[in-house]
Enzyme design. Structure first.
Site, PDB file in Angstrom:
ATOM      1  N   GLU A 195       0.835  -1.198   0.000  1.00 31.44           N
ATOM      2  CA  GLU A 195       0.000   0.000   0.000  1.00 31.44           C
ATOM      3  C   GLU A 195       0.868   1.245   0.000  1.00 31.44           C
ATOM      4  O   GLU A 195       2.002   1.229   0.474  1.00 31.44           O
ATOM      5  CB  GLU A 195      -0.894   0.012   1.249  1.00 31.44           C
ATOM      6  CG  GLU A 195      -1.924  -1.095   1.229  1.00 31.44           C
ATOM      7  CD  GLU A 195      -2.753  -1.172   2.512  1.00 31.44           C
ATOM      8  OE1 GLU A 195      -3.923  -1.547   2.408  1.00 31.44           O
ATOM      9  OE2 GLU A 195      -2.232  -0.872   3.597  1.00 31.44           O
ATOM     10  N   CYS A 207       3.328   8.738   0.547  1.00 25.49           N
ATOM     11  CA  CYS A 207       3.992   7.901   1.554  1.00 25.49           C
ATOM     12  C   CYS A 207       4.120   6.507   0.952  1.00 25.49           C
ATOM     13  O   CYS A 207       3.111   5.866   0.646  1.00 25.49           O
ATOM     14  CB  CYS A 207       3.134   7.886   2.814  1.00 25.49           C
ATOM     15  SG  CYS A 207       3.722   6.733   4.069  1.00 25.49           S
ATOM     16  N   CYS A 238       7.070  -6.254   7.276  1.00 32.88           N
ATOM     17  CA  CYS A 238       8.228  -5.709   7.984  1.00 32.88           C
ATOM     18  C   CYS A 238       8.692  -6.725   9.007  1.00 32.88           C
ATOM     19  O   CYS A 238       7.886  -7.422   9.620  1.00 32.88           O
ATOM     20  CB  CYS A 238       7.852  -4.399   8.684  1.00 32.88           C
ATOM     21  SG  CYS A 238       9.250  -3.596   9.492  1.00 32.88           S
ATOM     22  N   CYS A 264       7.549  -4.032  15.585  1.00 35.10           N
ATOM     23  CA  CYS A 264       7.225  -2.996  16.564  1.00 35.10           C
ATOM     24  C   CYS A 264       5.816  -3.285  17.066  1.00 35.10           C
ATOM     25  O   CYS A 264       4.901  -3.535  16.291  1.00 35.10           O
ATOM     26  CB  CYS A 264       7.304  -1.602  15.934  1.00 35.10           C
ATOM     27  SG  CYS A 264       8.963  -1.190  15.372  1.00 35.10           S
ATOM     28  N   CYS A 282       2.687  -1.309  15.645  1.00 39.90           N
ATOM     29  CA  CYS A 282       2.532  -1.029  14.215  1.00 39.90           C
ATOM     30  C   CYS A 282       1.845  -2.194  13.497  1.00 39.90           C
ATOM     31  O   CYS A 282       2.221  -3.347  13.671  1.00 39.90           O
ATOM     32  CB  CYS A 282       3.911  -0.773  13.603  1.00 39.90           C
ATOM     33  SG  CYS A 282       3.869  -0.517  11.826  1.00 39.90           S
ATOM     34  N   GLY A 301       7.359  -1.387   5.845  1.00 39.00           N
ATOM     35  CA  GLY A 301       8.748  -1.827   5.760  1.00 39.00           C
ATOM     36  C   GLY A 301       9.752  -0.903   6.401  1.00 39.00           C
ATOM     37  O   GLY A 301       9.433   0.209   6.803  1.00 39.00           O
ATOM     38  N   GLU A 302      10.973  -1.395   6.501  1.00 34.70           N
ATOM     39  CA  GLU A 302      12.082  -0.628   7.064  1.00 34.70           C
ATOM     40  C   GLU A 302      13.052  -0.314   5.917  1.00 34.70           C
ATOM     41  O   GLU A 302      13.795  -1.185   5.452  1.00 34.70           O
ATOM     42  CB  GLU A 302      12.762  -1.450   8.169  1.00 34.70           C
ATOM     43  CG  GLU A 302      14.103  -0.907   8.644  1.00 34.70           C
ATOM     44  CD  GLU A 302      14.085   0.584   9.019  1.00 34.70           C
ATOM     45  OE1 GLU A 302      13.199   1.023   9.759  1.00 34.70           O
ATOM     46  OE2 GLU A 302      14.993   1.303   8.547  1.00 34.70           O
ATOM     47  N   SER A 318      12.627   7.278   6.619  1.00 34.10           N
ATOM     48  CA  SER A 318      12.293   7.073   8.030  1.00 34.10           C
ATOM     49  C   SER A 318      12.803   5.714   8.477  1.00 34.10           C
ATOM     50  O   SER A 318      12.625   4.718   7.785  1.00 34.10           O
ATOM     51  CB  SER A 318      10.771   7.150   8.192  1.00 34.10           C
ATOM     52  OG  SER A 318      10.401   6.988   9.542  1.00 34.10           O
ATOM     53  N   LEU A 370      11.609   7.227  17.195  1.00 33.02           N
ATOM     54  CA  LEU A 370      12.159   7.017  18.531  1.00 33.02           C
ATOM     55  C   LEU A 370      11.133   6.331  19.432  1.00 33.02           C
ATOM     56  O   LEU A 370      11.360   5.241  19.931  1.00 33.02           O
ATOM     57  CB  LEU A 370      12.575   8.380  19.098  1.00 33.02           C
ATOM     58  CG  LEU A 370      13.714   8.411  20.088  1.00 33.02           C
ATOM     59  CD1 LEU A 370      14.947   7.692  19.565  1.00 33.02           C
ATOM     60  CD2 LEU A 370      14.055   9.856  20.418  1.00 33.02           C
ATOM     61  N   ASN A 371      10.035   6.999  19.645  1.00 31.46           N
ATOM     62  CA  ASN A 371       8.861   6.424  20.340  1.00 31.46           C
ATOM     63  C   ASN A 371       9.064   6.093  21.813  1.00 31.46           C
ATOM     64  O   ASN A 371       8.091   5.773  22.505  1.00 31.46           O
ATOM     65  CB  ASN A 371       8.338   5.182  19.611  1.00 31.46           C
ATOM     66  CG  ASN A 371       7.909   5.501  18.192  1.00 31.46           C
ATOM     67  OD1 ASN A 371       7.492   6.623  17.919  1.00 31.46           O
ATOM     68  ND2 ASN A 371       8.032   4.555  17.289  1.00 31.46           N
ATOM     69  N   ASN A 430      -2.381   6.069  15.942  1.00 32.08           N
ATOM     70  CA  ASN A 430      -3.528   5.672  15.126  1.00 32.08           C
ATOM     71  C   ASN A 430      -3.885   4.238  15.465  1.00 32.08           C
ATOM     72  O   ASN A 430      -3.092   3.333  15.222  1.00 32.08           O
ATOM     73  CB  ASN A 430      -3.183   5.753  13.633  1.00 32.08           C
ATOM     74  CG  ASN A 430      -2.927   7.178  13.215  1.00 32.08           C
ATOM     75  OD1 ASN A 430      -3.735   8.056  13.452  1.00 32.08           O
ATOM     76  ND2 ASN A 430      -1.776   7.419  12.590  1.00 32.08           N
ATOM     77  N   CYS A 457      -0.413   6.571   9.597  1.00 34.63           N
ATOM     78  CA  CYS A 457       0.849   5.938  10.007  1.00 34.63           C
ATOM     79  C   CYS A 457       0.581   4.653  10.766  1.00 34.63           C
ATOM     80  O   CYS A 457      -0.232   4.629  11.687  1.00 34.63           O
ATOM     81  CB  CYS A 457       1.625   6.834  10.958  1.00 34.63           C
ATOM     82  SG  CYS A 457       2.006   8.422  10.311  1.00 34.63           S
TER      83      CYS A 457
HETATM   84  N1  SAH Z   1      10.202   1.375   9.473  1.00 34.46           N
HETATM   85  C1  SAH Z   1      10.263   2.800   9.324  1.00 34.46           C
HETATM   86  C2  SAH Z   1       9.190   3.385   8.425  1.00 34.46           C
HETATM   87  C3  SAH Z   1       7.774   2.934   8.625  1.00 34.46           C
HETATM   88  S1  SAH Z   1       6.879   3.462  10.033  1.00 34.46           S
HETATM   89  C4  SAH Z   1      10.236   3.464  10.674  1.00 34.46           C
HETATM   90  O1  SAH Z   1      10.054   2.793  11.675  1.00 34.46           O
HETATM   91  O2  SAH Z   1      10.461   4.668  10.726  1.00 34.46           O
HETATM   92  C5  SAH Z   1       6.624   5.147   9.861  1.00 34.46           C
HETATM   93  C6  SAH Z   1       6.220   5.855  11.167  1.00 34.46           C
HETATM   94  O3  SAH Z   1       4.907   5.467  11.619  1.00 34.46           O
HETATM   95  C7  SAH Z   1       7.151   5.534  12.324  1.00 34.46           C
HETATM   96  O4  SAH Z   1       7.560   6.727  12.918  1.00 34.46           O
HETATM   97  C8  SAH Z   1       6.283   4.750  13.295  1.00 34.46           C
HETATM   98  O5  SAH Z   1       6.719   4.950  14.595  1.00 34.46           O
HETATM   99  C9  SAH Z   1       4.917   5.308  13.020  1.00 34.46           C
HETATM  100  N2  SAH Z   1       3.815   4.444  13.405  1.00 34.46           N
HETATM  101  C10 SAH Z   1       3.762   3.108  13.360  1.00 34.46           C
HETATM  102  N3  SAH Z   1       2.565   2.665  13.783  1.00 34.46           N
HETATM  103  C11 SAH Z   1       1.853   3.763  14.094  1.00 34.46           C
HETATM  104  C12 SAH Z   1       0.514   3.976  14.568  1.00 34.46           C
HETATM  105  N4  SAH Z   1      -0.301   2.960  14.757  1.00 34.46           N
HETATM  106  N5  SAH Z   1       0.106   5.242  14.781  1.00 34.46           N
HETATM  107  C13 SAH Z   1       0.928   6.276  14.533  1.00 34.46           C
HETATM  108  N6  SAH Z   1       2.173   6.152  14.047  1.00 34.46           N
HETATM  109  C14 SAH Z   1       2.638   4.911  13.859  1.00 34.46           C
END
Ligand code: SAH
Length: 376
Positions: A93, A106, A113, A117, A120, A167-168, A199, A223-224, A298, A341
């Site tokens: 997607e 995007c 992936c 995480c 995600c 993906g990463e 990212s 970072l999170n 989200n 996201c």
């Molecule tokens: N793997 C890469 C790119 C994909 S994720 C990375 O980790 O950066 C892109 C962004 O979406 C990341 O910053 C991630 O922390 C965020 N993200 C993932 N799940 C999310 C969610 N459910 N709500 C909001 N942001 C989210």
């Protein structure tokens, strides 16, 4: 003999390919312009090439194309989610995000992936395969094609590309960089490197490698969490690249490229949104030339988490504002179509067993973290 996909070639590779056919290398730029600027998908339409060359190219080469299988428009904002069926049946997607002064797409760099995480949706579906560079570039081309057809209020071109889909990117380094170069190239998509954001969840050696590429692309680090315990619980990749090494690599990136870095921080209710979390974050990144981008979580049915309340988001932001060089709050787009996201996921994934797993009970943080899976 298998036909070579022109869209998988760099300009230099296309020139070499043409030379091997006895064709002058400047033809490569003509072909690129047909493909990337005029969106032509067959050699027959390339009217400034000789008929003979066109028919030889048809025999020896192909122009890979991915047309969206579906495009779903948000009813609450103007974002559009595209679903692509790849040649091997897998799906990815991407999301078109129109804003007042820019048109962002995007895009995905992998199918699924591997990083798992916890919050995600893509992480829940697991890793299927890397995308080839042409499959990454196609998502941008398809978005432009869609805009040209939809005639969105004068905006005909993509202005910004963020590699924040499935993906990463830095675990598919070579194909991602190849794609970025095509997206940026003057004879291809011509999107300024400064308008391209890579990212990453924090693959330290690849961050260093990217810093040395001499590209002007922006880097965002997801970072999170601002402590190793919490980050490892949320993002298992933190076991391999701990926060201190990640932050050091961010500093090196800033030094080498002279560019400010973005730290993304998804605000999850009761998990990483307390005042202590804000304090830890400010201590960690406050003296780095950076922007902290706060993203309200989200929700997705494959994860048990909820977004922080608007009050908590504001309190978090207010704490950071005087302590970090810049703080922004990302407006969530396309939530109703699962395009926001972390909502991109092309597999049916299981619902979480119990909603209770969404809370990280502070007192039991260690116990919860030390388990491979939180089973409360
Ligand atoms: N793997 C890469 C790119 C994909 S994720 C990375 O980790 O950066 C892109 C962004 O979406 C990341 O910053 C991630 O922390 C965020 N993200 C993932 N799940 C999310 C969610 N459910 N709500 C909001 N942001 C989210």
């Amino acid at each position: 003999m298998e036909r070579r996909n022109i869209k998988q070639m760099t300009l230099e590779e296309l020139e070499a390919f043409l030379l091997s056919l006895g064709v002058k290398s400047y033809r490569a730029k003509q072909i690129w312009s047909w493909i990337y600027q005029r969106h032509v998908t067959d050699f027959a339409s390339m009217s400034d090439l000789s008929k003979d060359l066109r028919s030889r190219l048809e025999d020896l080469a192909s122009i890979g194309t991915l047309a969206p299988h579906s495009a779903m428009s948000s009813t609450t904002d103007r974002s559009v989610k595209f679903l692509f069926h790849l040649d091997d049946g897998l799906q990815i997607e991407s999301v078109l995000i129109p804003e007042r002064h820019r048109m962002t797409v995007c895009i995905s760099t992998q199918v699924g992936c591997a990083l798992k995480c916890r919050f995600c949706a893509t992480g829940q579906m697991g890793f299927r395969r890397d995308l080839a560079s042409w499959e990454i570039v196609e998502q941008v081309l398809a978005a432009e094609e869609y805009m040209a057809n939809a005639e969105q209020e004068g905006m005909r071109r993509i202005s910004n590309v963020v590699l924040m889909g499935m993906g990463e990117p830095l675990l598919n380094y070579d194909q991602t960089l190849r794609a970025v170069r095509v997206i940026n190239h003057d004879h291809a998509l011509r999107i300024g490197a400064r308008k391209i954001t890579v990212s990453t969840a924090g693959i330290v050696p690849a961050i260093d490698r990217l810093a040395g590429e001499g590209l002007q692309v922006k880097l965002a680090i997801s970072l999170n969490a601002a402590t190793d315990d919490l980050r490892t619980w949320l993002m298992p990749i933190n076991k391999r690249h701990r926060l201190s090494t990640l932050i050091d690599s961010a500093k090196r990136f800033v030094e080498t490229t002279g560019k400010r870095i973005t730290f993304e921080y998804v605000l999850i209710d009761g998990v990483n949104d307390s005042r202590a979390d804000a304090r830890n974050l400010a201590r960690l990144v406050g003296d780095i030339p950076c922007k902290v981008n706060l993203i309200p979580y989200n929700p997705h049915r494959s994860t048990p988490f909820q977004p922080s309340s608007p009050d908590r988001v504001q309190a978090f932001r207010q704490y950071l504002l005087p302590r970090c060089p810049a703080v922004t709050l990302r407006a969530s787009r396309g939530q109703d179509i699962g395009a926001a996201c972390g909502q991109l996921c092309t597999d049916s994934v299981k619902r979480p067993r119990r909603a209770g797993t969404s809370r990280r009970p502070a007192a039991h943080r260690r116990a919860a973290i030390s388990r491979p899976r939180q089973k409360k």
